[in-house]
Design an enzyme around this catalytic site. Structure first.
Site, mmCIF file in Angstrom:
data_model
loop_
_atom_site.group_PDB
_atom_site.id
_atom_site.type_symbol
_atom_site.label_atom_id
_atom_site.label_comp_id
_atom_site.label_asym_id
_atom_site.label_seq_id
_atom_site.Cartn_x
_atom_site.Cartn_y
_atom_site.Cartn_z
ATOM 1 N N GLN A 166 39.981 40.041 39.250
ATOM 2 C CA GLN A 166 39.169 41.220 38.861
ATOM 3 C C GLN A 166 39.536 42.435 38.980
ATOM 4 O O GLN A 166 40.547 42.716 40.101
ATOM 5 C CB GLN A 166 37.848 41.266 39.912
ATOM 6 C CG GLN A 166 37.101 40.131 39.844
ATOM 7 C CD GLN A 166 36.031 39.867 38.375
ATOM 8 O OE1 GLN A 166 36.170 40.676 37.661
ATOM 9 N NE2 GLN A 166 35.392 38.800 38.541
ATOM 10 N N GLU A 222 40.022 25.017 37.867
ATOM 11 C CA GLU A 222 40.867 26.100 37.400
ATOM 12 C C GLU A 222 41.741 25.514 36.320
ATOM 13 O O GLU A 222 42.439 24.483 36.691
ATOM 14 C CB GLU A 222 41.325 27.051 38.264
ATOM 15 C CG GLU A 222 42.196 28.220 37.783
ATOM 16 C CD GLU A 222 41.481 28.997 36.856
ATOM 17 O OE1 GLU A 222 42.038 29.149 35.609
ATOM 18 O OE2 GLU A 222 40.669 29.608 37.325
ATOM 19 N N ASP A 282 32.100 31.395 36.798
ATOM 20 C CA ASP A 282 32.638 32.737 36.350
ATOM 21 C C ASP A 282 33.685 32.494 34.988
ATOM 22 O O ASP A 282 34.892 32.821 35.221
ATOM 23 C CB ASP A 282 33.473 33.293 37.530
ATOM 24 C CG ASP A 282 34.083 34.675 37.309
ATOM 25 O OD1 ASP A 282 33.753 35.077 36.307
ATOM 26 O OD2 ASP A 282 34.725 35.297 38.088
ATOM 27 N N CYS A 312 30.941 38.489 32.274
ATOM 28 C CA CYS A 312 31.495 39.866 31.868
ATOM 29 C C CYS A 312 31.160 39.946 30.441
ATOM 30 O O CYS A 312 31.457 40.949 29.822
ATOM 31 C CB CYS A 312 33.081 39.790 31.977
ATOM 32 S SG CYS A 312 33.702 38.386 30.843
#
Length: 410
Positions: free
Chosen positions: A248, A298, A341, A368
């Site tokens: 971030q 991930e 996310d 986002c």
């Protein structure tokens, strides 16, 4: 249409993407960067489609009472900022309204439970990571709005002070192979310079000591000076972040998001939590001590290596390296909570289907991009979940970007 033709337009609303919208005489919507609702402007059309157009302000005929002078001299030519002409409180309101509008229009959610936006304590110099483009003469800059044109810059008020004290010193040869130049700020003004190109040939660079320099080409990271990583501290905890890893960009607000998840998620010592797109482990690191098990997914090799280091102290953490849509169908564990996310594109349909099959009692969605959030929220609601709350966080003051955390419950 000839460039000399202009139209008088009254701007009515902010739209997602930083533009203000008005109507042309033929009633088509026209989207205008750097305009404010309530303004009467003369615009020149820069793009025309059947149902809408884009325009640039030639003259402000009637100014909004909200309009203020931008802090940066490049505002209006560089595409990095969109709202410097608006007081910070009004920026927060504009973004909240846009988020609500996207959830209503795209997500078909009647009364979206959007909370008050969490403001950034410092709306300037907040970015720990800056990416610059280079022009043909080797100068640093940013892309112009809605264009591939590069605008060389001499000032920017978004980067962390340590980045701002350094980037001016960077000089590159004209016509260099380097495609992108990034600077990252870590603890104690530690800096890492990342140069990206397609060529394996290391870029020539004269640079003072004390800064790490890495060259990324294809999937490789080569250290030119110092280390291939820095440490970034969030809420008193240090995270190893490698040159190719995502983190971030607003450290203070990352901490506020972590605190929000800790207070909002119904975690007990029996909870199994699935952290999808877990990156270097920002959320997992704070949630692992409270859960029975945390499972990370991930796809970035670099981020996975960092995650392993950052969560080394925990015995209750597992990590799967791979694309979420490939890993989720093969999970044996049944998570109670799923935290996602995703990047700007949102969740792949296969990921949504996989999560619905896992049937967690709670889904936390860190977004986002409000348009892809709205699309995915509709899918989750159709799959039997209720949208309990959406809390926006202003990670990107002066820009149109909107970060938020949504909580869905069975």
């Amino acid at each position: 249409m000839a460039d000399s033709v202009t139209h008088e337009v009254t701007l009515t609303t902010f739209t997602y993407g930083g533009d203000a919208m008005g109507r042309l005489p033929d009633s088509r919507a026209v989207f205008v960067p750097f305009g404010l609702p309530g303004e009467r402007v003369r615009v020149r059309l820069t793009e025309e489609k059947k149902n809408f157009a884009r325009g640039a302000i030639v003259e402000i005929l009637e100014s909004s009472l909200d309009r203020i002078d931008a802090k940066c001299k490049h505002f209006g030519e560089c595409g990095g900022c969109h709202y410097q002409n608006l007081p910070y409180e009004k920026q927060l309101q504009a973004k909240t309204d846009i988020l609500i509008d996207q959830l209503k229009r795209i997500g078909k959610i009647e009364n979206p439970p959007v909370q008050k936006m969490v403001a950034c304590p410092s709306p300037w110099n907040y970015r720990n990571h800056m990416q610059f483009s280079l022009d043909d003469s080797g100068r640093l800059g940013f892309q112009a709005p809605n264009s591939n044109k590069m605008v060389p810059i001499s000032e920017c008020h978004l980067p962390d002070v340590s980045i701002n004290g350094f980037w001016h010193q960077l000089e590159f040869e004209p016509e260099t192979d380097i495609e992108r130049v990034s600077l990252r700020a870590g603890n104690d003004d530690d800096l890492m310079l990342v140069l990206e190109s397609e060529s394996s040939e290391p870029p020539e660079l004269e640079i003072e000591a004390g800064i790490s320099v890495a060259h990324i080409y294809e999937e490789n990271t080569v250290v030119i000076a110092g280390k291939d990583h820095i440490f970034i501290r969030v809420l008193e905890r240090d995270f190893k972040v490698s040159a190719a890893s995502f983190f971030q960009v607003n450290t203070v607000m990352a901490g506020k998001m972590v605190e929000h998840l800790i207070t909002q998620l119904p975690i007990t010592q029996f909870t199994t939590l699935l952290d999808v797109y877990c990156g270097v482990g920002l959320f997992s690191a704070f949630l692992a001590p409270k859960c029975k098990t945390v499972i990370g997914i991930e796809s970035s090799e670099s981020s996975c290596e960092d995650f392993t280091v950052n969560l080394d102290e925990f015995d209750n953490v597992e990590l799967y390296e791979g694309d979420a849509e490939e890993v989720i169908p093969h999970l044996e564990a049944k998570p109670d909570i799923v935290l996602v996310d995703p990047p700007r594109a949102g969740l792949d349909k296969a990921v949504v289907d996989g999560i619905l099959k896992l049937d967690p009692s709670v889904i936390a969605y860190v977004s986002c991009d409000p348009s892809t959030l709205a699309r995915d929220a509709a899918r989750l609601i159709n799959g039997g979940y209720k949208l309990k709350q959406v809390t926006p966080f202003d990670l990107f003051p002066q820009t149109y970007h909107i970060e938020s955390i949504s909580i869905f419950e069975r």
